[in-house]
Write an enzyme that holds these catalytic residues in place. Sequence first.
Site, PDB file in Angstrom:
ATOM      1  N   LYS A 106     -34.542  -4.461  -1.521  1.00 40.44           N
ATOM      2  CA  LYS A 106     -33.765  -3.584  -2.393  1.00 40.44           C
ATOM      3  C   LYS A 106     -33.062  -4.402  -3.486  1.00 40.44           C
ATOM      4  CE  LYS A 106     -31.687   0.277  -3.687  1.00 40.44           C
ATOM      5  NZ  LYS A 106     -30.355  -0.022  -4.105  1.00 40.44           N
ATOM      6  N   GLU A 120     -35.048  -3.583 -11.829  1.00 43.80           N
ATOM      7  CA  GLU A 120     -34.451  -2.438 -12.541  1.00 43.80           C
ATOM      8  C   GLU A 120     -33.610  -2.896 -13.740  1.00 43.80           C
ATOM      9  OE1 GLU A 120     -32.378   0.192  -9.703  1.00 43.80           O
ATOM     10  OE2 GLU A 120     -30.743   0.226 -11.163  1.00 43.80           O
TER      11      GLU A 120
END
Lengths: 298, 298, 298, 298
Positions: free
Chosen positions: A169, A176
């Site tokens: 993550k 991102e």
Amino acid sequence: MVTHMGLVGLGKMGNNMRERLRRGGIEVTGYDPRPEVSDVATLADLVAALPGPRRVVWVMVPAGEPTRSVVQELGTLLGEGDVVVEGGNSHYPEDQARAAELGAHGVGYVDVGVSGGVWGLENGYGLMCGGEPADVELLMPVFDALRPEGPREEGFVHAGGVGAGHFAKMVHNGIEYGLMQAYAEGYELLAAKDGLVTDVHGTMKAWMRGTVVRSWLLDLMVLALEQDPSLAAIDDWVDDSGEGRWTVDEAIDNAVPLPVISAALFARFSSRQTESPAMKAVAALRQQFGGHAVKPAS
Amino acid sequence: MVTHMGLVGLGKMGNNMRERLRRGGIEVTGYDPRPEVSDVATLADLVAALPGPRRVVWVMVPAGEPTRSVVQELGTLLGEGDVVVEGGNSHYPEDQARAAELGAHGVGYVDVGVSGGVWGLENGYGLMCGGEPADVELLMPVFDALRPEGPREEGFVHAGGVGAGHFAKMVHNGIEYGLMQAYAEGYELLAAKDGLVTDVHGTMKAWMRGTVVRSWLLDLMVLALEQDPSLAAIDDWVDDSGEGRWTVDEAIDNAVPLPVISAALFARFSSRQTESPAMKAVAALRQQFGGHAVKPAS
Amino acid sequence: MVTHMGLVGLGKMGNNMRERLRRGGIEVTGYDPRPEVSDVATLADLVAALPGPRRVVWVMVPAGEPTRSVVQELGTLLGEGDVVVEGGNSHYPEDQARAAELGAHGVGYVDVGVSGGVWGLENGYGLMCGGEPADVELLMPVFDALRPEGPREEGFVHAGGVGAGHFAKMVHNGIEYGLMQAYAEGYELLAAKDGLVTDVHGTMKAWMRGTVVRSWLLDLMVLALEQDPSLAAIDDWVDDSGEGRWTVDEAIDNAVPLPVISAALFARFSSRQTESPAMKAVAALRQQFGGHAVKPAS
Amino acid sequence: MVTHMGLVGLGKMGNNMRERLRRGGIEVTGYDPRPEVSDVATLADLVAALPGPRRVVWVMVPAGEPTRSVVQELGTLLGEGDVVVEGGNSHYPEDQARAAELGAHGVGYVDVGVSGGVWGLENGYGLMCGGEPADVELLMPVFDALRPEGPREEGFVHAGGVGAGHFAKMVHNGIEYGLMQAYAEGYELLAAKDGLVTDVHGTMKAWMRGTVVRSWLLDLMVLALEQDPSLAAIDDWVDDSGEGRWTVDEAIDNAVPLPVISAALFARFSSRQTESPAMKAVAALRQQFGGHAVKPAS
């Protein structure tokens, strides 16, 4: 296989997840310190409400101290064969430390990176988990309720041992940062050339289908421009949640070059400065050697 | 060998150079459109005042249109064997174009990159030139008067054909961007840790001798901090003069990676933005996917 | 409105486009110098085969000289009211120069950025165009046949005047560089931590649904890893097609900071170097000041 | 004030420092595990040889475990009022931890960043120290013997409390990375244009006097090019010693943007890769979407 689980933390994220879990047929007992949203009065009540063996409590509270203290208390309430799931944004070495502590009492620990934000309730959540195979197996009905429709492996992964979920993550979030900055730089360049490109919103909207850059983030960019074509109402101040920093730290530890993700991180730092000490220093140097005009501080 | 030359442009830089040339035994006739500083009334008068054969006129006016028009006019006033010296910051392809034009009339052209700023009058100027060997040879007394004391080759180079002088100066300035930004980033990090490093000025001053980072720019940084220890009076707005841009453009044309110099250039662009459209876009994206708080534009 | 058009260039891209246009009900006469794939023998034959008024010829040949010469020849074959469409990757200032030339003979010019690569035949092509409204209007049936299914504005835009289409495509490609590099850096970091993340392919696959980073490029990344989980068969040499360079050049001209896109471009330059002169210089410096060991060149 | 001190570690650096200290009138008893270079047989013998009160032992051994174990042993051998000086490249939080441990036994701790490399014996060493004022005061004769000629404050600073010396040295080294990379990028661009700039070595040599970029590192660059004009004998593989990494980590902790220094660090990481997994990923993506040619891994 779990059919009834506990969920600690009923903020925006936890609340949505409880709703999606219930829609998916999982019974959820939720606990939150705010009595008006909580299903039980205390963490002990929560644990007591769960059927054994192999009770499951999912923790969804802010990273850092809040998560630490909830996990610690759960360690005293749970026992052999039970499993704590850390669904927040813990740093993966913390997962590994906590798993070791809980493991000493026979309590399992699974870390899960959860992506999808406020859209997850409807779209499902992307899930990356780390932990022992038997613990992950136990949790599969929970993961299946939370993840998006479609093939399981396109929205869920058992990435490795404890910590691997949050590591995955963390990297996801680092990527991102880079993606967002790439779109943002392109947006700025289009907007800078407004004598030529007369429809910036329309241009980015036209990228939604068929192009190489199509993505969910692009869809959001188009949405944002639909609501505010020149982003006039939004300040250029951008926070960072910590996972971008960990990503760069981790890259440095592993001698992995990360020019794009680090540049995106530094752009956020800069965005929050009311003035840049470094650029004051450059201005001062130019003044010293060239008698270049500087702007007096305003 | 030249003993009497013309100099066009008597601004801060040109004026200092005239002074240093005269101290070095070169006779200088200067022309400037401002009559109060000019030695002659017109460019034609300047040319008429110079002894032949092989008259030399050094042009020291702002880059771009001013330089272009002076060089063009000199082309009509000078003749076979004369030499125009472009000492400003022209882009090297312009040098090559002008040299071709002047060459058609037998007028030589030498481009010279001049470094040293306001300190040049006392310290001498670092000189990089490009042109035909015979033209450079003719100019050596001028170069020797302008360059710093010490071995000639430590303050002067005939770097190559026409354009090589300004190319070398362009790269010099690109490097300068990177050096300044490196010191500036270090300064900011020291200043950010003011609970630990209690004397930032003293720390940078201690780097002046014996260390790996000692340099003239460091000396200037220390001077600047001596005058204003927290740079409180200086704005963080930094101009760029064009040569940094050319350096990056040139690197792109030649597929040379330039991560540091380009980062220094972009930091200057950012320093001049009152708001960053790109960071507004990133903030908008974060708001879209996560309901992250954004600051309303102020 | 066009129902029969000419298409110059029947390479992989042109051939696919002809096929999609025909499926979409547009009659296409194609010309290519290779007789075995061409519908007509010469460019003149192609023009002669098209119905007037307002004949349309779409040019789909390599950028640079090939495009230049085809457009020039078309200028002599076409006349008042006809339109040349440049669907390749021309630099937008060239579009503007050509449009001016053709316009002098009454021939219109529309530049179109086409995205979608080899997938475009089935998925449709993302289209960004620049030109006069009347010319774009004429071409709408062609654009509708080429673009993806779905709302027109999600796969097509009339971005502005001549040049705006290729400017938009240029920025699109610049963004693409940044996106690819962001995924690539994340991939490298996951792979570097293979003691923890035991399934890199599975982790990226799990990002396909529900996550913030889901995109078409991610889907392709997963495909690539499916075929070759450690990318063992692929060299780390990455070409660049020119549009990334133009994007950074353009940003520099407009003083737009582009840290991420430029870093992605420079990473490609570095990938193609068998050795880095800059890093040889750094190694040499370290050897000079510290007696640090250097590796002799192998 | 100290006149006789202990020095642990007589490698290249320690040996040179002992020599300079002795030339400066400081009596030095040195210890090294290699009997052939050591003045005493054991660390205990070293301590026993020093006059009290306020004995001083300077530790000059590799960072990490070697330094840790020497400091720990000294803690058992020294007592109230004695001072350990850590002159290596410890990470500043370690200094703070060790100072606390030693302080519990009344032993002082001063951390000193030492710059100057192999040139320090003749030129003197740049010194940055952190610690209690009384301890620093005690050491001044030692610092004065080691530092370069000239004003004390141009080669020495008491930068702050324990840790400040190594923090300052860490930032110094971070800056050094940026400076070196800036010169190296400029070198590469000059060398890439060898059809125009025919004398790269001469060009950089001409920057030694009068220019804005003159520095000691530039002098070394010129020396290196004098020995090997195209750096043909040097590999492009560049190590990093840890302090650059700490600098970037520290910047991230303090939200300080560090685009230049981080880019220089990442360039070193890249220089050591035999192949780049990230660029393999970019190549794979290009192949997927565009059918772009890739080079098969060789």
